[in-house]
Write an enzyme that holds these catalytic residues in place. Sequence first.
Site, PDB file in Angstrom:
ATOM      1  CB  SER A 123      -0.802  -0.120   1.341  1.00 48.16           C
ATOM      2  OG  SER A 123      -1.387   1.143   1.416  1.00 48.16           O
ATOM      3  CE1 TYR A 165      -3.768  -2.894   5.500  1.00 46.33           C
ATOM      4  CE2 TYR A 165      -3.156  -0.587   5.405  1.00 46.33           C
ATOM      5  CZ  TYR A 165      -3.543  -1.950   4.923  1.00 46.33           C
ATOM      6  OH  TYR A 165      -3.831  -1.907   3.358  1.00 46.33           O
ATOM      7  CE  LYS A 197      -1.482  -4.658   3.430  1.00 45.75           C
ATOM      8  NZ  LYS A 197      -1.725  -5.878   2.829  1.00 45.75           N
TER       9      LYS A 197
HETATM   10  P1  NAD Z   1     -10.879  -6.923   1.405  1.00 38.37           P
HETATM   11  O1  NAD Z   1     -11.007  -6.944   3.012  1.00 38.37           O
HETATM   12  O2  NAD Z   1     -12.223  -6.627   0.662  1.00 38.37           O
HETATM   13  O3  NAD Z   1     -10.479  -8.344   0.838  1.00 38.37           O
HETATM   14  C1  NAD Z   1      -9.542  -9.177   1.601  1.00 38.37           C
HETATM   15  C2  NAD Z   1      -9.918 -10.579   1.767  1.00 38.37           C
HETATM   16  O4  NAD Z   1      -9.066 -11.280   2.413  1.00 38.37           O
HETATM   17  C3  NAD Z   1     -11.086 -10.611   2.440  1.00 38.37           C
HETATM   18  O5  NAD Z   1     -12.182 -11.257   1.498  1.00 38.37           O
HETATM   19  C4  NAD Z   1     -11.224 -11.389   3.630  1.00 38.37           C
HETATM   20  O6  NAD Z   1     -12.246 -12.211   3.927  1.00 38.37           O
HETATM   21  C5  NAD Z   1      -9.760 -12.368   3.212  1.00 38.37           C
HETATM   22  N1  NAD Z   1      -9.031 -12.600   4.345  1.00 38.37           N
HETATM   23  C6  NAD Z   1      -8.531 -11.739   5.499  1.00 38.37           C
HETATM   24  N2  NAD Z   1      -7.930 -12.415   6.333  1.00 38.37           N
HETATM   25  C7  NAD Z   1      -7.729 -13.587   5.771  1.00 38.37           C
HETATM   26  C8  NAD Z   1      -7.164 -14.809   6.053  1.00 38.37           C
HETATM   27  N3  NAD Z   1      -6.318 -14.832   7.411  1.00 38.37           N
HETATM   28  N4  NAD Z   1      -7.119 -16.108   5.350  1.00 38.37           N
HETATM   29  C9  NAD Z   1      -7.956 -15.955   4.288  1.00 38.37           C
HETATM   30  N5  NAD Z   1      -8.661 -14.995   3.915  1.00 38.37           N
HETATM   31  C10 NAD Z   1      -8.527 -13.663   4.717  1.00 38.37           C
HETATM   32  O7  NAD Z   1      -9.908  -5.853   0.972  1.00 38.37           O
HETATM   33  P2  NAD Z   1      -9.441  -5.322  -0.072  1.00 38.37           P
HETATM   34  O8  NAD Z   1      -9.704  -3.869  -0.361  1.00 38.37           O
HETATM   35  O9  NAD Z   1      -9.769  -6.211  -1.446  1.00 38.37           O
HETATM   36  O10 NAD Z   1      -7.895  -5.375  -0.167  1.00 38.37           O
HETATM   37  C11 NAD Z   1      -6.976  -6.567  -0.695  1.00 38.37           C
HETATM   38  C12 NAD Z   1      -5.560  -6.329  -0.054  1.00 38.37           C
HETATM   39  O11 NAD Z   1      -4.831  -4.955  -0.702  1.00 38.37           O
HETATM   40  C13 NAD Z   1      -5.312  -6.303   1.540  1.00 38.37           C
HETATM   41  O12 NAD Z   1      -4.113  -7.217   1.611  1.00 38.37           O
HETATM   42  C14 NAD Z   1      -5.242  -4.936   1.738  1.00 38.37           C
HETATM   43  O13 NAD Z   1      -4.548  -4.616   2.795  1.00 38.37           O
HETATM   44  C15 NAD Z   1      -4.664  -4.225   0.437  1.00 38.37           C
HETATM   45  N6  NAD Z   1      -4.702  -2.895   0.204  1.00 38.37           N
HETATM   46  C16 NAD Z   1      -6.037  -2.446   0.013  1.00 38.37           C
HETATM   47  C17 NAD Z   1      -6.409  -1.055  -0.275  1.00 38.37           C
HETATM   48  C18 NAD Z   1      -7.816  -0.654  -0.347  1.00 38.37           C
HETATM   49  O14 NAD Z   1      -7.823   0.668   0.123  1.00 38.37           O
HETATM   50  N7  NAD Z   1      -8.636  -1.278  -0.586  1.00 38.37           N
HETATM   51  C19 NAD Z   1      -5.153  -0.311  -0.284  1.00 38.37           C
HETATM   52  C20 NAD Z   1      -3.999  -0.749  -0.318  1.00 38.37           C
HETATM   53  C21 NAD Z   1      -3.682  -1.979  -0.030  1.00 38.37           C
END
Ligand code: NAD
Length: 339
Positions: A125, A149, A153
């Site tokens: 991120s 958080y 990362k």
């Molecule tokens: P999200 O919460 O919609 O998706 C994450 C998924 O991971 C969810 O479906 C959740 O059920 C699953 N999950 C969490 N812990 C788990 C585990 N221990 N085992 C199996 N599944 C698990 O989030 P997103 O927005 O799709 O983000 C995806 C990734 O991108 C994350 O790692 C997040 O930190 C990163 N990210 C997101 C953003 C944002 O703003 N959306 C920005 C930068 C980075």
Amino acid sequence: MTTILVTGGAGYIGSHTTILLIEAGYEVILFDNFSNASKESIKRVEKIVEQNITLIDGNVCSSEDLDTVFTHHSIDAVIHFAGLKAVGESVEKPLKYYENNISGTITLCKSMAKYGCKSIIFSSSATVYGDPHTTPILEDFPLSATNPYGRSKLFVEEILRDTYMADNDWNIILLRYFNPVGAHPSGTIGEDPNDVPNNLMPFIAQTAVGKRAFLSIFGNDYNTKDGTGVRDYIHVMDLAEGHVKALNIIHSLNQVITINLGTGTGYSVLDMVKSFEKASGRTISYKIAPRRTGDIASCFADPHYAKEILNWEAKYDIDAMCEDTWRWQSNNPNGYKAL
Ligand code: NAD
Ligand code: UDP
């Protein structure tokens, strides 16, 4: 056929990426523990791609769950989305975040090594840049984190670098996302936050649809063009395509690389409000509120390295981001939950 394990594949970015992976001809194995997702998202993805998807209900912190995946499927590469992402909750429950995001990645990498799969794309991120001294942000800018958080990362990035240093057979791509927004143009899948959204775009969308009375704009005294915070909003379909492009190069990589995925353009909170009003035809009521603790004035990417190494650049503009979000929000006012 090349088989990709998509951890967190039922979530917001994972579900959109799954569509493009299948359209690009990959076989996808979805792995999710549904801690922040619903099975309905996968049903809708299956409708869009017109095929069934192999789904494993499992936890990346469990080597037994991962054994199930790797013993039944020959995985060529992993896209690792699974993680918890709520900044505020991470401050209250740091151990939960470190366990899920850091231990989960370590357990996953150990399983990958055990079964001879050493190619991984990791969801990092822009938060790892902390408060950047200047913009646009290049990949070699100094790194810092202000909450658990963000630190999860940062630590995972370092763990993956060390993993490569110890074993040069690994191929590792760290993708630093800027601010993902938007939804699949069908309007059938999108971002479905639990409770009150923390992020700007879902909050604006819920205000437009009448679920929230007004948007609080956190500060109008930043050193930006109109005083409100500036971010690099990127359409989730562009982000998804970045992963497909990353897969194109991963097997010939033999290194760790870090890539910004952003558009290179910053928009203010007021820009987003105006664009969303245009897309939705609704007025977004807002009030100016105090700055949010930990927020920075301005954050946007220098996306040139992504263009050079992946031949990727963002295609969707701010109007498409707002129109697609609105289509999803207005068709699904309660997200994936039944009315
Ligand atoms: P999200 O919460 O919609 O998706 C994450 C998924 O991971 C969810 O479906 C959740 O059920 C699953 N999950 C969490 N812990 C788990 C585990 N221990 N085992 C199996 N599944 C698990 O989030 P997103 O927005 O799709 O983000 C995806 C990734 O991108 C994350 O790692 C997040 O930190 C990163 N990210 C997101 C953003 C944002 O703003 N959306 C920005 C930068 C980075
Ligand atoms: N923001 C806001 N009101 C909200 C949510 C966010 O004014 O209800 C602002 C926030 O201060 C920042 C921008 O919108 O300037 C993007 O915030 P978001 O939480 O979506 O992303 P991040 O701050 O993590 O980049």
